[in-house]
Scaffold this motif. Structure first.
Motif, mmCIF file in Angstrom:
data_model
loop_
_atom_site.group_PDB
_atom_site.id
_atom_site.type_symbol
_atom_site.label_atom_id
_atom_site.label_comp_id
_atom_site.label_asym_id
_atom_site.label_seq_id
_atom_site.Cartn_x
_atom_site.Cartn_y
_atom_site.Cartn_z
ATOM 1 N N SER A 2 0.831 -1.211 0.000
ATOM 2 C CA SER A 2 0.000 0.000 0.000
ATOM 3 C C SER A 2 0.863 1.257 0.000
ATOM 4 O O SER A 2 0.524 2.264 -0.644
ATOM 5 C CB SER A 2 -0.925 0.009 1.215
ATOM 6 N N GLY A 3 1.993 1.200 0.698
ATOM 7 C CA GLY A 3 2.903 2.346 0.720
ATOM 8 C C GLY A 3 3.504 2.623 -0.643
ATOM 9 O O GLY A 3 3.652 3.792 -1.051
ATOM 10 N N LEU A 4 3.863 1.562 -1.379
ATOM 11 C CA LEU A 4 4.410 1.751 -2.723
ATOM 12 C C LEU A 4 3.354 2.323 -3.666
ATOM 13 O O LEU A 4 3.660 3.185 -4.505
ATOM 14 C CB LEU A 4 4.954 0.434 -3.267
ATOM 15 N N VAL A 5 2.127 1.847 -3.540
ATOM 16 C CA VAL A 5 1.052 2.411 -4.356
ATOM 17 C C VAL A 5 0.896 3.899 -4.057
ATOM 18 O O VAL A 5 0.789 4.731 -4.974
ATOM 19 C CB VAL A 5 -0.278 1.667 -4.107
ATOM 20 N N ALA A 6 0.924 4.266 -2.780
ATOM 21 C CA ALA A 6 0.772 5.673 -2.397
ATOM 22 C C ALA A 6 1.943 6.509 -2.918
ATOM 23 O O ALA A 6 1.758 7.655 -3.344
ATOM 24 C CB ALA A 6 0.666 5.789 -0.878
#
Length: 299
Positions: free
Chosen positions: A113-117
């Motif tokens: 989720s952090g990489l997507v953000a």
């Protein structure tokens, strides 16, 4: 985003004073486009994005855009610390780039989720579409790429990990999202060494650092690859790329340093690399010169 030809990653020339030589950069870019590059990626890995300020990166992109003159797409580097990545991306947009290549974040890795953000924050900061670079602190799972493929601003995937099974699954997951506009390409160091395998999993494009210093040999390999001339492709692989990779692997960072050295040997005074990379020793440059001569002899 469509590309037709080798993906060209130009170096960033530096003067003895350490400043960027924009006239030499423009000459270098024009030479690559004239040689048949399918896309130009300034201020990326080979262009030492890691060592450029956001302002310098934007100026490099601006010079490249002007030199390309709309003949092929220009994809600029963006990545590292999020603030720097956003600033570089905005600068690239202002300079006229067509898209961004999102390099890994600095030092830390994140959750999926952090990489997507991270990617979506960079994409939201300008109107440019983005290509993600799967490498280092930014290793995208199949599910992560499925999520990113739902965002129309994400238009490509560059693999720098070398896990062909995961790459194959990512290609299939993006296709399952109905994306027919996605560009997949092999971004491993000296990608020619692995490209035959990548084509087999649905990744037909590749970036070529060697193209930046010896486009005639890189084009000969590319033509053999496209035409299915395996005897020719393997002759160039064995006679040029294999010894080049052996020399490259002697010293960290030589994926960039050798390209600059090769350009200097060819008469283009692009200067050395910025720290923490190091330039080849005189003995290593002599071996590089012999490898370049052997490559040209294959033509």
């Amino acid at each position: 985003m469509n590309f037709d030809g080798i993906l060209f990653f130009p170096v960033t020339p530096f003067r003895e004073s350490g400043t960027i030589d924009h006239d030499l950069l423009a000459q270098h870019v024009v030479t690559g486009v004239d040689a048949g590059a399918g896309g130009v990626f300034p201020a990326c890995g080979t262009g030492e994005y890691h060592a450029l300020s956001a302002g310098e990166a934007a100026s490099v992109v601006g010079t490249a855009v002007e030199a390309v003159g709309g003949r092929v797409p220009v994809i600029a580097g963006s990545g590292g610390p999020l603030g720097h990545a956003i600033e570089a991306g905005q600068g690239a947009a202002d300079a006229g780039a067509d898209a961004l290549l999102v390099l890994p974040p600095y030092l830390v890795g994140g959750t999926p989720s952090g990489l997507v953000a991270y990617v979506e924050a960079i994409a939201a900061a300008s109107e440019l579409p983005v290509i993600v670079y799967h490498r280092g602190t930014a290793q995208y799972s199949v599910d992560t790429m499925r999520r990113l493929a739902a965002n129309p601003r994400v238009v490509g995937f560059k693999d720098g990990v070398g896990d062909l099974a995961t790459a194959q699954l990512i290609v299939r997951a993006v296709a399952a999202e109905g994306r027919t506009d996605f560009a997949f390409f092999n971004g491993l160091l000296t990608a020619e060494l692995t490209q035959a395998a990548y084509r087999g999993v649905g990744i037909p494009l590749y970036s070529s650092a060697a193209f930046a210093m010896i486009p005639d040999v890189a084009n000969a390999y590319y033509r053999a690859y496209i035409d299915g001339d395996e005897a020719r492709r393997l002759a160039i692989l064995d006679g040029f790329y294999t010894p080049l990779v052996a020399l490259r692997d002697e010293t960290p960072g030589f994926g960039v340093s050798l390209i600059k050295a090769g350009l200097r040997l060819g008469g283009l005074p692009v200067g050395g690399v910025r720290a923490p990379l190091v330039d080849p020793t005189p003995e290593q440059e002599e071996r590089l010169a012999a490898i370049l001569d052997a490559g040209r002899a294959l033509l």
